[in-house]
Write an enzyme that holds these catalytic residues in place. Structure first.
Site, PDB file in Angstrom:
ATOM      1  CB  THR A  16     -12.943  60.352  18.780  1.00  0.00           C
ATOM      2  OG1 THR A  16     -14.158  61.650  19.007  1.00  0.00           O
ATOM      3  CG2 THR A  16     -12.957  60.426  17.136  1.00  0.00           C
ATOM      4  CE  LYS A  37     -19.096  62.784  16.981  1.00  0.00           C
ATOM      5  NZ  LYS A  37     -18.881  63.094  18.528  1.00  0.00           N
ATOM      6  CG  ASN A 177      -9.451  58.053  27.749  1.00  0.00           C
ATOM      7  OD1 ASN A 177      -7.654  57.416  27.586  1.00  0.00           O
ATOM      8  ND2 ASN A 177      -9.857  59.152  27.175  1.00  0.00           N
TER       9      ASN A 177
HETATM   10  N1  LIG Z   1      -5.215  58.357  26.440  1.00  0.00           N
HETATM   11  C1  LIG Z   1      -4.871  59.100  26.686  1.00  0.00           C
HETATM   12  N2  LIG Z   1      -3.740  59.666  26.066  1.00  0.00           N
HETATM   13  C2  LIG Z   1      -3.388  61.073  25.478  1.00  0.00           C
HETATM   14  N3  LIG Z   1      -4.200  61.928  24.971  1.00  0.00           N
HETATM   15  C3  LIG Z   1      -5.659  61.726  25.272  1.00  0.00           C
HETATM   16  C4  LIG Z   1      -6.174  60.772  25.010  1.00  0.00           C
HETATM   17  N4  LIG Z   1      -7.479  60.417  25.283  1.00  0.00           N
HETATM   18  C5  LIG Z   1      -8.225  61.628  24.830  1.00  0.00           C
HETATM   19  N5  LIG Z   1      -7.307  62.107  24.058  1.00  0.00           N
HETATM   20  C6  LIG Z   1      -6.925  63.777  23.839  1.00  0.00           C
HETATM   21  O1  LIG Z   1      -7.720  64.030  24.473  1.00  0.00           O
HETATM   22  C7  LIG Z   1      -8.451  65.148  23.683  1.00  0.00           C
HETATM   23  C8  LIG Z   1     -10.308  64.555  23.457  1.00  0.00           C
HETATM   24  O2  LIG Z   1     -10.133  63.201  23.452  1.00  0.00           O
HETATM   25  P1  LIG Z   1     -11.316  62.815  22.232  1.00  0.00           P
HETATM   26  O3  LIG Z   1     -10.710  61.802  21.760  1.00  0.00           O
HETATM   27  O4  LIG Z   1     -11.272  63.781  21.197  1.00  0.00           O
HETATM   28  O5  LIG Z   1     -12.706  63.518  23.121  1.00  0.00           O
HETATM   29  P2  LIG Z   1     -14.200  62.983  22.677  1.00  0.00           P
HETATM   30  O6  LIG Z   1     -14.276  62.513  21.764  1.00  0.00           O
HETATM   31  O7  LIG Z   1     -15.231  62.526  23.782  1.00  0.00           O
HETATM   32  O8  LIG Z   1     -14.267  64.788  22.477  1.00  0.00           O
HETATM   33  C9  LIG Z   1      -8.139  64.850  22.164  1.00  0.00           C
HETATM   34  O9  LIG Z   1      -6.910  65.761  21.715  1.00  0.00           O
HETATM   35  C10 LIG Z   1      -7.315  63.162  22.711  1.00  0.00           C
HETATM   36  O10 LIG Z   1      -6.361  63.148  21.460  1.00  0.00           O
HETATM   37 MG   LIG Z   2     -15.307  62.506  19.993  1.00  0.00          MG
END
Ligand SMILES: Nc1ncnc2c1ncn2[C@@H]1O[C@H](COP(=O)(O)OP(=O)(O)O)[C@@H](O)[C@H]1O
Ligand SMILES: [Mg+2]
Length: 225
Positions: A16, A37, A177
């Site tokens: 996301t 989504k 990431n």
């Molecule tokens: N580059 C980043 N730096 C800091 N926090 C991150 C980073 N990428 C993701 N996060 C945090 O990690 C968690 C999971 O990210 P998310 O984008 O929701 O993953 P997914 O969509 O794969 O489940 C969230 O709390 C998000 O804010």
């Molecule tokens: Mg997600």
């Protein structure tokens, strides 16, 4: 149709987070972005009338400039934090792959740029008897793979890419990431992955936004798409 399917090696790897950035970059580049989504689990009840709020979809919708209603972005929402297939089964109304496919395409025209976020990892169950991989294959869009930058990332990335290729899908690239503060000075997954892959690997630092490396890369896809 132009678009991308954003998947991950796992849940909570940053799909996301990366999707929001990609949507914003596309918009800034003059694209009309339709985000989907199609199914989200782990939704919270935000109001007294039992409306489930899909937090990923809400943020993706905003990043795309709210061109679609939330019901279009995310029509299938479930409260239990389990796979989409399982969550639907718990309601006694199974979710079919065709439902998700239709939801992804609803309201999308040839001029749009479609950005789809799956649910979980590439092989996570998403509908009755179907994986994210099946939805991605049905959509036929190039895949952006998001991977958490930690020990084990090389193994997970190479496995996922083999699966993506087995479905006949194009891999746009890998976003490595950094979801947590780096704590292993010996680790260089970026160098390691780039050694194994022809596809580009973009490193996304912890808490980096806006990302400077992602933007030129995304603009390049638009030119080629
Ligand atoms: N580059 C980043 N730096 C800091 N926090 C991150 C980073 N990428 C993701 N996060 C945090 O990690 C968690 C999971 O990210 P998310 O984008 O929701 O993953 P997914 O969509 O794969 O489940 C969230 O709390 C998000 O804010
Ligand atoms: Mg997600």
């Amino acid at each position: 149709m132009r678009g991308i399917f954003i998947t991950g090696t796992d849940t909570a790897v940053g799909k996301t987070t990366v999707g929001i950035q990609v949507a914003e970059i596309l918009r800034e580049s003059g694209q009309r972005v339709r985000v989907r989504k199609p199914v989200e689990t782990g939704c919270e009840k935000r109001t007294k009338i039992d409306v489930l709020e899909p937090s990923d979809a809400v943020r993706l919708q905003a990043a795309a400039g709210a061109v679609d209603a939330l019901e279009i972005v995310c029509p299938y929402r479930y409260e239990p934090p389990v796979s989409a297939e399982w969550a639907a089964r718990l309601t006694n109304r199974p979710l079919e792959l065709g439902d998700l496919h239709a939801a992804c395409l609803k309201g999308v025209s040839d001029d749009d740029f479609l950005l789809i976020e799956g649910a979980g990892g590439f092989y996570s169950p998403i509908a009755r008897g179907a994986l994210n991989a099946d939805l991605a294959a049905g959509m036929g869009l190039p895949v952006l793979l998001v991977v958490a930058d930690r020990l084990g990332a090389v193994n997970q990335t190479l496995l996922a890419i083999e699966a993506i290729h087995m479905r006949g899908l194009a891999l746009l690239g890998v976003v490595l990431n950094q979801v947590a503060e780096p704590d292993n000075p010996f680790l260089d997954n970026h160098a390691d992955l780039q050694r194994w892959l022809l596809a580009p690997v973009i490193h996304q630092a912890y808490n980096s936004h806006p990302d400077l490396k992602l933007a030129p890369w995304v603009r390049n896809w638009i030119r080629e798409a």
